[in-house]
Every structure is written in structure tokens, then in C-alpha cells.
Write an enzyme that holds these catalytic residues in place. Structure first.
Site, PDB file in Angstrom:
ATOM      1  N   HIS A 154       0.865  -1.135  -0.097  1.00 24.33           N
ATOM      2  CA  HIS A 154      -0.259  -0.116  -0.134  1.00 24.33           C
ATOM      3  C   HIS A 154       0.780   1.427   0.020  1.00 24.33           C
ATOM      4  O   HIS A 154       0.262   2.382   0.299  1.00 24.33           O
ATOM      5  CB  HIS A 154      -0.758  -0.157   1.254  1.00 24.33           C
ATOM      6  N   HIS A 213      14.139  -0.212 -32.839  1.00 23.27           N
ATOM      7  CA  HIS A 213      14.875   0.031 -33.893  1.00 23.27           C
ATOM      8  C   HIS A 213      16.581  -0.242 -33.518  1.00 23.27           C
ATOM      9  O   HIS A 213      17.461  -0.761 -33.852  1.00 23.27           O
ATOM     10  CB  HIS A 213      14.897   0.947 -34.798  1.00 23.27           C
ATOM     11  N   GLY A 214      16.978   0.679 -32.324  1.00 21.08           N
ATOM     12  CA  GLY A 214      18.292   0.840 -31.906  1.00 21.08           C
ATOM     13  C   GLY A 214      18.791  -0.513 -31.466  1.00 21.08           C
ATOM     14  O   GLY A 214      19.785  -1.045 -31.450  1.00 21.08           O
ATOM     15  N   ILE A 215      17.704  -1.232 -30.739  1.00 23.32           N
ATOM     16  CA  ILE A 215      17.988  -2.581 -29.872  1.00 23.32           C
ATOM     17  C   ILE A 215      18.300  -3.440 -31.035  1.00 23.32           C
ATOM     18  O   ILE A 215      18.946  -4.394 -31.028  1.00 23.32           O
ATOM     19  CB  ILE A 215      16.691  -2.619 -28.997  1.00 23.32           C
ATOM     20  N   GLY A 216      17.370  -3.453 -32.355  1.00 22.24           N
ATOM     21  CA  GLY A 216      17.236  -4.540 -33.182  1.00 22.24           C
ATOM     22  C   GLY A 216      18.731  -4.321 -33.930  1.00 22.24           C
ATOM     23  O   GLY A 216      19.399  -5.233 -34.211  1.00 22.24           O
ATOM     24  N   SER A 250      13.629  -5.028 -40.076  1.00 19.14           N
ATOM     25  CA  SER A 250      15.105  -4.600 -40.107  1.00 19.14           C
ATOM     26  C   SER A 250      16.025  -5.805 -40.380  1.00 19.14           C
ATOM     27  O   SER A 250      16.923  -5.571 -40.910  1.00 19.14           O
ATOM     28  CB  SER A 250      15.407  -3.811 -38.787  1.00 19.14           C
ATOM     29  N   ARG A 263       5.242   1.176 -38.253  1.00 21.63           N
ATOM     30  CA  ARG A 263       4.475   1.460 -37.051  1.00 21.63           C
ATOM     31  C   ARG A 263       4.032   3.081 -37.449  1.00 21.63           C
ATOM     32  O   ARG A 263       3.090   3.397 -37.075  1.00 21.63           O
ATOM     33  CB  ARG A 263       5.321   1.561 -35.819  1.00 21.63           C
ATOM     34  N   ALA A 268      13.966   6.447 -38.555  1.00 19.66           N
ATOM     35  CA  ALA A 268      15.217   5.726 -37.967  1.00 19.66           C
ATOM     36  C   ALA A 268      16.209   4.851 -38.895  1.00 19.66           C
ATOM     37  O   ALA A 268      17.563   4.555 -38.744  1.00 19.66           O
ATOM     38  CB  ALA A 268      14.758   4.757 -37.092  1.00 19.66           C
ATOM     39  N   GLY A 269      15.321   4.049 -39.572  1.00 23.47           N
ATOM     40  CA  GLY A 269      16.081   3.012 -40.876  1.00 23.47           C
ATOM     41  C   GLY A 269      16.993   3.848 -41.394  1.00 23.47           C
ATOM     42  O   GLY A 269      18.188   3.503 -41.847  1.00 23.47           O
TER      43      GLY A 269
END
Length: 581
Positions: free
Chosen positions: A218, A410-413, A453, A549, A563-564
Site C-alpha cells: 500500500h 530499432h536501436g535494440i534490433g 529490419s 508503425r 530511424a532506418g
């Protein structure tokens, strides 16, 4: 914070109406009080009634079910049910064999359930109670009855329900439930506050880099407010505290619950369990069963708790008995309990290589000095490793760009794909075919990145290099020809053209610049390609997205770069930097 409610004063009433209506095949609502009653409840056996404040869903109403509780008495948000709610709910499910109450050890719950029991006893209904006090952070072991009940309620309710199903009398059911309670230990950590419906401020405040260690359900103060720490550090600290408190040791057996407090994802809970399992294995403690779920929450509070339920053969028997509610199920159909015989298949070690860290800038490493005029296989290998390091270092930048109009992955991929490509390239020292270098890097990305990607950026290296005669080195013209083939393959697969707000907006002008400047040598050609790609990135700010997206945003995507396309520009920038030295 906006909550999807009507009048804040009616939240519990309307929530209960919706819940019972949704699961009307199982439940009915008590006509006078906020009690959830199981339709097909036990006959001629001890009745199990649980309860507490609302706001912790699915606890408590979600643990009414076959093999679980017969009913739940529900209070307002974070508040105990009143004695009349407890009395009326329990009276509705009494079978003449007595009623066992299981609830968390809080002052309000203790007072109200005690009063409810008195009313029932006055009517000649026998009762008993088990107060769950599993929170090891809230009081020392010599004051164990002062501890709070948190996610450990799950194991106590499960065991008590099974004991009721077994037809045991009230005294024996109580003994079994107490034994489960006394072998259940939990500690939690809060990473973000919750906000009560109708209240303007959160129930507590945390700084951006702060966590509350040992916090109650709580918003009760924990034992320590400390700085944010990685999952493994938190998990080990929490595990060690439970271990020290309980004396858990080699050869013992436990069930593990990693419980999310409301807004924590299953991804995060799994990462925590990964470390807890490692620590249990190290200590020789067998894991009998595991749950990663949100059973005992606190609205949208961020954080999690770790619960260890220590087993012996008696407790294991009751834990393995089947049960079902819409939110919790165990038994034959679920295969919830499992033997410890882990089938360790021999797997190829993960291909990690000497991975660069996300924060490390790329380091230029070349076998020759000065400007490169032809790319040998070794030059290409070193260049692609340098580009991989560059993109990995830019993961936060690419994530930020993609988060504006995409889903932020995108950055992670890209970083993940480049790490796989890098690992593959590190093992290819001595390869003499320059095209094999590009092909291997592209294939590593394609097979590891997932999403669109992976295919597109893997093709950037792979498509142009495939079906070519082996060569020890390539000229500027041959590199331009290779990228033209890649561009054609990417457009064919993705169906994108210039102006569609994709990586093609940077790649197409870069390839045209390569072809126009290939006669000037590698450096001038890659300079021209880098600048053309940069301008292509700028141009994407003017476009409406037709893929991905961002497509659904329509005109709202204008003003943001793709981003690409940005990744393409970084790749050509990396080429130029390497060639220039």
C-alpha cells in the site's frame, strides 16, 4: 494520472459488478455486500474465505475458484473489508463444518476479521484464521507476527484450499495453512508509485534514480531507499535476505513466485527469475515449480517481489492438488509441478564474440595506414567490425529517434544484429574472399535481428555479395555495383521507394552518389555517399510514412526523421571513416 473510471467513489462497486458479470459462469456477487461467491463451492467441507482491500487485483477475488477459496470479502481500495462484509460473505458459504479465514496481517484486516469472526461465532458458526506474514523486510523474525502479508498469500491460499478439498476438519485445515504460511517468505522492491482513483497525487514519491527496498503493498515505507540497481544486483540482494532469514540450505525444495506489482513486465520478471534460479542452483536448492505473474499488485505500482515457498512432502501433496480460477490454475491440466530432472541438451555455445559495450565508441583498427584505395577481404572484415561498433554505440540515439514515431525497438534490433555480425567477423580472420565477408555479416544480421529490419539490413550486405565470383579485393566501382544490387533486392522485398519514409530514402541517393563518384576512388566515393545519405535522412522529415508503425500517424509523422534511414547514414559514415583512416 488519468484512470479509466467513472465516479471515484464507485470504483470498487463497478469493478466488482464487471468482474462478476465477466465470469458469471463461476461467480455471483453477494446481494448486500462486496463479496464474491463461488457458485460451485464445496459441500460438507470446511469453507475457505479470503479477503482484504481492493486494488491488488487479481488478489483477492481472483483467487476464488475450484480448489481455492469459496468466497472473498472485498474492501475499498487498499482498505480492509468491514466486519459486516466479512460476516455476510462467510455466512453465505458456511457448510456447517466451519470457516477458515486467510488474509494479510495488517491492523485493519486483523481488527475487522476478528470482529467478523465474533459475529459468526455468535451465530454458532465455528471459525479460525491464518494471518499471512511473509514480508521479511517489515519486521525481524523474533517479531514475525508483526510482519505484513504480501504476495505469499498465493501459496497459503492454494494450500489451504487443497486442505479444504481433502475433507480435513477445521483444526487440521488450519494447521496445514499455518504450516504453509510459516514456510512462505517474500521481499519486494518498488520502482515507481501508484495512484489511488480520484486522488490527485501518487501515494508516495520516488526520485528518478531511486527505489524503495522492502516496500509494502500500500506504499508503506520500506527498510531502505536506495539508488537504482541492475536486476541481477537487486535479485541477489533480495534472495540473500530471504536466505539469511529462513536458513534455506542445500537439499531443500522450493516453489518460486516472481510477482509483478502492477506495471512491471513479464520480461523483467523473467530476468529476475533467471538470477534467482542461478543462486538457488548454486546453493543446491531444488526449484519444484515457478510462477512469473501479477497476482498481488498495487494498482500501477512499478516493482516486483520474490517469494520462496519451502516444501516438504506434506505441503507438496497439497500444492499439487488441482485448482482453477480465471487467474490462477494448478494441477494435472496445467502441468504446474515438475520433476527436477533437467534435460540438459548439449547446445552450441552462444556466439557472442568480443562484443562492444553499448556506451563504447568504436576504435579504428586497421592493418595498413593511410587512405585505402582497394578493399581486401581483411580490409572489409575490419571495416564491417568498425561499422558494427559504431552502430552499437549509437543504440540510444537510434532508440530515441525510433521512439518518436515508431515502437522504439530499432536501436535494440540494430545493435543486436551488429553484435552477431561482429562476432561472426571476428572468427573470419584469414578469409581471402572479400564477398564472403559481406555475405557472412549480412547473414548473421538477417538470422538474428527479427522484424523487418533483419531482412532489410541483412540484405544491405548480403544481397549484393551473393552469386559473385570470389575476389581477393574490390575497387570503388565494384563496391558501388554491389550496393546497387543490394538496393534492388531491398526495394523488391520491401516494396518501398524514395519518399516513403524508409531506409530507402537514404540508401537510394547514397548508391547514386557512389555510382557517380566511383571513378574518384573509394574515399571520394564514400564521402559522396555519406553526404547523400545524410541529406536523405533530412528529407525523411518531410515525408508521410507508408510503411511500419509510423504509417498510422499519417501527417503527424512529418517533422521526424526515419530511424532506418539514419542507420544507413551511420553505415556509410562508418565506411568513409574507416577508408579515410
Amino acid at each position: 494520472m488519468r484512470k479509466i473510471i467513472n465516479d471515484a467513489d464507485n470504483v470498487v462497486q463497478e469493478m466488482m459488478e464487471g468482474y462478476v458479470s465477466a465470469y458469471s459462469r463461476y461467480y455471483r456477487k453477494h446481494p448486500e455486500v462486496n463479496g464474491v461467491i463461488l457458485k460451485q463451492r464445496r459441500k460438507d467441507k470446511v469453507a475457505l474465505v479470503i479477503g482484504g482491500g481492493s486494488g491488488h487485483e487479481p488478489m483477492f477475488s481472483g483467487f476464488v475458484g475450484k480448489g481455492l477459496a469459496d468466497a472473498a470479502a472485498c474492501g475499498n481500495i487498499f482498505a480492509s473489508p468491514d466486519p459486516n462484509t466479512i460476516y455476510e460473505t462467510a455466512k453465505a458459504v458456511d457448510n456447517g463444518k466451519g470457516v477458515l479465514f486467510v488474509y494479510g496481517c495488517y491492523a485493519g484486516d486483523n481488527l475487522n476479521f476478528d470482529m467478523g469472526e465474533e459475529f459468526l461465532n455468535d451465530d454458532g458458526i465455528r471459525t479460525a484464521h491464518v494471518r499471512v506474514w511473509d514480508d521479511v523486510a517489515s519486521a525481524p523474525r523474533d517479531r514475525i507476527s508483526d510482519r505484513r502479508g504480501i504476495a505469499g498469500d498465493v501459496f497459503v491460499v492454494k494450500t489451504a484450499g487443497a486442505a479444504c478439498d481433502a475433507g480435513l476438519d477445521l483444526e487440521e485445515v488450519t494447521r496445514i495453512a499455518e504450516k504453509a504460511r510459516d514456510n512462505t517468505n517474500t521481499i519486494g522492491v518498488a520502482t515507481a508509485p501508484a495512484q489511488l482513483p480520484g486522488v490527485d497525487k501518487p501515494i508516495f514519491e520516488l526520485g528518478e534514480e531511486e527505489i524503495e527496498y522492502g516496500m509494502g503493498l500500500h506504499g508503506e515505507r520500506g527498510v531502505l531507499r536506495t539508488k537504482w540497481e541492475p536486476a541481477d544486483v537487486l535479485a541477489e540482494k533480495m534472495y540473500e535476505q530471504i536466505k539469511e532469514d529462513t536458513g534455506l540450505g542445500e537439499g531443500e525444495e522450493v516453489c518460486v513466485l516472481i510477482n509483478g506489482l502492477g506495471s512491471t513486465t513479464i520480461t523483467e520478471l523473467a530476468i529476475v527469475f533467471r538470477k534467482v534460479k542461478e543462486l538457488l542452483d548454486k546453493d543446491g536448492v531444488k526449484v519444484y515449480d515457478t510462477d512469473l505473474n501479477h497476482y498481488c499488485t498495487s494498482q500501477e505500482m512499478g516493482g516486483f517481489s520474490i517469494t520462496l515457498f519451502r516444501l516438504d512432502e506434506e505441503l507438496k501433496k497439497y500444492y499439487d492438488m488441482p485448482c482453477y480460477s480465471p487467474y490462477y490454475a494448478k494441477g494435472e491440466l496445467t502441468g504446474s509441478a515438475y520433476e527436477a530432472e533437467d534435460e540438459e541438451a548439449e547446445a552450441e555455445p552462444e556466439d557472442t564474440g568480443d562484443e562492444a559495450g553499448d556506451e563504447e565508441e568504436p576504435v579504428l583498427s586497421r592493418t595498413k595506414k593511410g587512405t585505402i584505395t582497394e578493399l581486401t577481404a581483411e580490409d572489409a572484415r575490419e571495416m564491417l567490425i568498425y561499422i558494427a561498433d559504431k552502430v552499437i554505440a549509437k543504440k540510444p540515439y537510434l532508440t530515441e529517434i525510433d521512439s518518436a514515431i515508431g515502437d522504439g525497438d530499432h536501436g535494440i534490433g540494430m545493435a543486436g544484429g551488429m553484435k552477431k555480425a561482429r562476432a561472426k567477423l571476428l572468427r573470419m580472420k584469414g578469409e581471402e574472399n572479400v564477398y564472403a565477408i559481406f555475405e557472412a555479416a549480412g547473414k548473421a544480421m538477417l538470422l538474428s535481428m527479427g522484424g523487418a529490419s533483419g531482412v532489410i539490413f541483412g540484405s544491405l550486405y548480403l544481397a549484393g555479395a551473393r552469386d559473385t565470383e570470389p575476389a581477393a579485393s574490390i575497387t570503388a566501382g565494384e563496391l558501388a555495383k554491389m550496393e546497387r544490387k543490394s538496393l534492388a533486392a531491398i526495394k523488391e522485398r520491401g516494396k518501398a521507394e524514395v519518399g516513403d519514409k524508409t531506409m530507402v530514402d537514404a540508401l537510394a541517393p547514397a548508391v547514386e552518389a557512389m555510382e557517380a563518384n566511383s571513378g574518384k576512388g573509394l574515399l571520394e566515393m564514400t564521402k559522396a555517399a555519406e553526404e547523400a545519405a545524410r541529406q536523405g535522412v533530412e528529407d525523411t522529415k518531410n515525408y508521410v510514412a507508408k510503411f511500419g508503425r509510423a504509417k498510422s500517424l499519417m501527417e503527424r509523422a512529418i517533422g521526424y526523421q526515419d530511424a532506418g534511414a539514419t542507420s544507413v547514414w551511420l553505415i556509410f559514415q562508418g565506411m568513409r571513416e574507416f577508408i579515410e583512416g
